[in-house]
Design an enzyme around this catalytic site. Structure first.
Site: not given
Ligand code: NAP
Length: 242
Positions: A13, A62, A140, A153-155, A157
């Protein structure tokens, strides 16, 4: 462009996903446009895709909700197998590990990693039957290097990168190519609140990237020219991680 066809893009979106959708529409693909909540933004992207002469099916769900995902996609899959999947949907809930709430760990893992598992699992069987397909996961730099304040987030990605490499090995014989595009700092809503002046010191090109610069890499991986590339991570990061 290989045969018919449609590409499913999650989280399209706005931001990187919207740029990917428009770039792939320019290349001649019809778009299955997933997002979660911003109906107005998704409608605008859909209109731009239709203005390019391509079809766009808007799919609000979702990616971490298996029932909602299958409810939206299974009827479409009965009629058509999309050529490609770009798993891009994402959120961040940053904090130092000592302060990180379990719900923020689970939410981020669910959207990025479980979402990638669920949507890839749903599409991979029809792609195997069709003996063709392309999957691109948007990871990322944080998933390659780790990042303070981004344990979750790092885990997630890093897990997506490992999952994509595993899937690439599983399905190469079926003519399905699986790769990762790993953006650095890209100008979208996601980085609006970050201290960019400080962070840019670590970027050799000295600027944030544009969503269109990530979309160009995805477009290449979906093209016939990328026919001998699988299991790879293409970083689009201005040199942030070399
Ligand atoms: P963004 O502008 O915040 O857009 C995120 C998109 O994901 C929106 O379309 C949003 O939909 C959708 N989304 C969020 N949660 C979802 C869910 N549970 N199910 C379905 N859709 C969901 O973010 P962005 O910066 O373009 O990021 C796109 C991807 O690139 C993410 O995976 C992100 O981790 C990655 N990335 C971004 C950067 C960066 O610097 N921006 C760097 C590296 C990696 P609604 O808004 O409609 O709810």
């Amino acid at each position: 462009m290989a045969g018919s066809s449609s590409i499913l893009i999650t989280g399209a979106s706005k931001g990187i996903g919207a740029a990917v959708a428009l770039r792939l529409a320019q290349s001649g693909y019809d778009i299955w446009l997933n997002y979660r909540s911003d109906h107005e933004a998704a409608g605008q992207v859909a209109r731009q895709i239709e203005d390019l002469g391509r079809k766009c099916i808007v799919l609000p769900f979702d990616v971490a909700d298996e029932e909602a995902m299958t409810g939206a996609l299974v009827p479409l899959l009965a009629a058509e197998t999309p050529y490609g999947l770009v798993h891009n949907a994402g959120i961040a809930r940053d904090s130092l590990l000592a302060m990180m709430r379990r719900e923020d760990w689970e939410l981020v893992l669910n959207v990025h990693l479980t979402g990638f598992f669920l949507v890839s699992k749903l599409l991979i069987k029809p792609m195997i039957s069709a003996r063709r397909g392309r999957i691109v996961a948007i990871a990322s730099t944080s998933g390659e290097t780790g990042q303070a304040g981004q344990f979750n987030y790092s885990a997630a990605k890093g897990g997506m990168i490992a999952g994509a490499k595993s899937l690439a090995r599983e399905v190469a014989k079926r003519n399905i190519l699986v790769n990762v595009v790993s953006p650095g700092l890209i100008e979208t809503e996601m980085i609006e609140k970050l201290p960019l002046d400080k962070m840019l010191a670590a970027v050799p090109l000295g600027r944030v990237g544009k969503p269109s610069e990530v979309a160009a890499a995805v477009n290449f991986l979906m093209s016939d020219e990328a026919s001998y590339i699988t299991g790879q991570v293409i970083s689009v990061n201005g040199g942030l991680y070399i």
